[in-house]
Design a protein around this motif. Structure first.
Motif, PDB file in Angstrom:
ATOM      1  N   TRP A  32       1.098  -0.886  -0.047  1.00 22.48           N
ATOM      2  CA  TRP A  32       0.069  -0.801  -0.224  1.00 22.48           C
ATOM      3  C   TRP A  32       0.805   1.226  -0.068  1.00 22.48           C
ATOM      4  O   TRP A  32       0.018   2.283  -0.339  1.00 22.48           O
ATOM      5  CB  TRP A  32      -1.056   0.029   1.574  1.00 22.48           C
ATOM      6  N   SER A  88      -8.075  -5.792  -1.266  1.00 22.30           N
ATOM      7  CA  SER A  88      -7.118  -6.295  -2.500  1.00 22.30           C
ATOM      8  C   SER A  88      -7.289  -7.382  -3.044  1.00 22.30           C
ATOM      9  O   SER A  88      -6.412  -8.454  -2.915  1.00 22.30           O
ATOM     10  CB  SER A  88      -5.589  -5.441  -2.581  1.00 22.30           C
ATOM     11  N   THR A  92     -10.241  -9.135  -0.217  1.00 23.73           N
ATOM     12  CA  THR A  92     -11.619  -8.186  -0.241  1.00 23.73           C
ATOM     13  C   THR A  92     -12.253  -9.348   1.049  1.00 23.73           C
ATOM     14  O   THR A  92     -13.753  -8.502   1.329  1.00 23.73           O
ATOM     15  CB  THR A  92     -12.521  -7.743  -1.709  1.00 23.73           C
ATOM     16  N   ALA A 112     -11.775  -4.052  -4.231  1.00 22.08           N
ATOM     17  CA  ALA A 112     -10.362  -4.093  -5.845  1.00 22.08           C
ATOM     18  C   ALA A 112     -10.287  -5.778  -5.406  1.00 22.08           C
ATOM     19  O   ALA A 112      -9.312  -5.723  -5.202  1.00 22.08           O
ATOM     20  CB  ALA A 112      -9.480  -3.261  -5.584  1.00 22.08           C
ATOM     21  N   ASN A 113     -10.817  -5.645  -7.242  1.00 30.62           N
ATOM     22  CA  ASN A 113     -10.442  -6.680  -7.541  1.00 30.62           C
ATOM     23  C   ASN A 113     -11.296  -7.572  -6.837  1.00 30.62           C
ATOM     24  O   ASN A 113     -10.489  -9.062  -6.153  1.00 30.62           O
ATOM     25  CB  ASN A 113      -8.941  -7.530  -7.138  1.00 30.62           C
ATOM     26  N   PHE A 234      -4.117  -6.693  -9.502  1.00 23.58           N
ATOM     27  CA  PHE A 234      -3.322  -5.492  -7.830  1.00 23.58           C
ATOM     28  C   PHE A 234      -4.071  -4.132  -8.662  1.00 23.58           C
ATOM     29  O   PHE A 234      -3.189  -3.495  -8.149  1.00 23.58           O
ATOM     30  CB  PHE A 234      -2.456  -6.295  -7.713  1.00 23.58           C
ATOM     31  N   PRO A 236      -4.572  -1.593  -6.761  1.00 24.79           N
ATOM     32  CA  PRO A 236      -4.129  -0.367  -5.889  1.00 24.79           C
ATOM     33  C   PRO A 236      -2.890  -0.397  -6.242  1.00 24.79           C
ATOM     34  O   PRO A 236      -2.244   0.743  -5.928  1.00 24.79           O
ATOM     35  CB  PRO A 236      -4.733  -0.868  -4.739  1.00 24.79           C
TER      36      PRO A 236
END
Length: 256
Positions: A32, A88, A92, A112-113, A234, A236
């Protein structure tokens, strides 16, 4: 079973609200860093490393409920009043489990994803990966495991950094993470999420496809669904500036 205090990093001093950033399978909290750089000075960030195994005489993979419990223990210990879980890929499901189980502490949810569950073919692949790395180390699945996640994207410095970090991790820890992820199913939890929710898919994601993200979003009451161009598995990490801006815009709309 009591939850341990996870390894973590915090940026920002405001404890009224923070982004709770969960890394995907095969990554740690450093995943991150580029997004956090975008959020610095705007909102506090809490980035933990997830637990994937329960130790004892016979170690076993952790459950989704145990991951959510770990996260609540960490939130309470650090004094955050409310959080926005941001998951992610596989994480998630842990983010959604936290939101469903701790609605009073969840201001919003970002996936995300996303996927609602580990499909049978994915579970089989994850079990095979666990066996492969236990027999031959992380090199046994490289570079293929990373190449698929970066499909149609350039093999630039971010790809090289991800590949190197992926190869450095403990094969046994990764094997337990694979076995844990293979059993995850959040499909019954998603309808219980009551906070504003954003689900974002990657245009080129062939591992957790936009169709799976849309399916997960459809299970969350009132969720917003988007597809990010120029990103794969991925997003982010691959599109940190665009992803951070999208989260900023989403949170601003929820506050209104």
């Amino acid at each position: 079973m009591s939850s341990p205090l996870l390894e973590y990093e915090v940026t920002g001093d405001d404890r009224r609200l923070g982004l709770l950033l969960l890394p995907p399978l095969g990554a740690d909290l450093r995943y991150w860093d580029a997004c956090i750089a975008q959020w610095r000075g705007k909102i506090s960030c809490l980035a933990p490393n997830l637990r994937h195994r329960v130790d004892g005489q016979r170690p076993r993979p952790v459950t989704l409920e145990e991951q959510a419990s770990d996260l609540e223990t960490l939130r309470a210990a650090l004094g955050f009043e409310r959080v926005v879980p941001v998951g992610s890929a596989i994480s998630t499901m842990a983010a959604a489990c936290y939101a469903a189980r701790h609605p009073e502490r969840t201001a919003a949810l970002v996936l995300a994803n996303a996927t609602a569950r580990s499909l049978p073919q994915a579970a089989s692949m994850l079990a095979e990966r666990a066996e492969a790395v236990r027999a031959g180390g992380m090199a046994a699945i490289l570079p293929q495991a990373v190449e698929r996640a970066f499909l149609n994207l350039p093999k630039d410095r971010r790809y090289d950094a991800y590949l190197a970090a992926f190869g450095r991790q403990s094969a046994e820890d990764y094997a337990f993470a694979c076995l844990a992820s293979a059993t995850f199913d959040a499909s019954a939890l998603l309808p219980a999420v009551r906070c504003p929710s954003l689900v974002v898919a990657g245009e080129h994601d062939v591992l957790l496809t936009p169709a799976l993200g849309q399916e997960a979003a459809a299970l969350i009451p009132g969720a917003r669904f988007e597809i990010m161009q120029g990103a794969a598995h991925f997003l982010p990490y691959q599109r940190p500036e665009a992803f951070a801006a999208l989260v900023d815009s989403f949170l601003a709309s929820t506050s209104r």
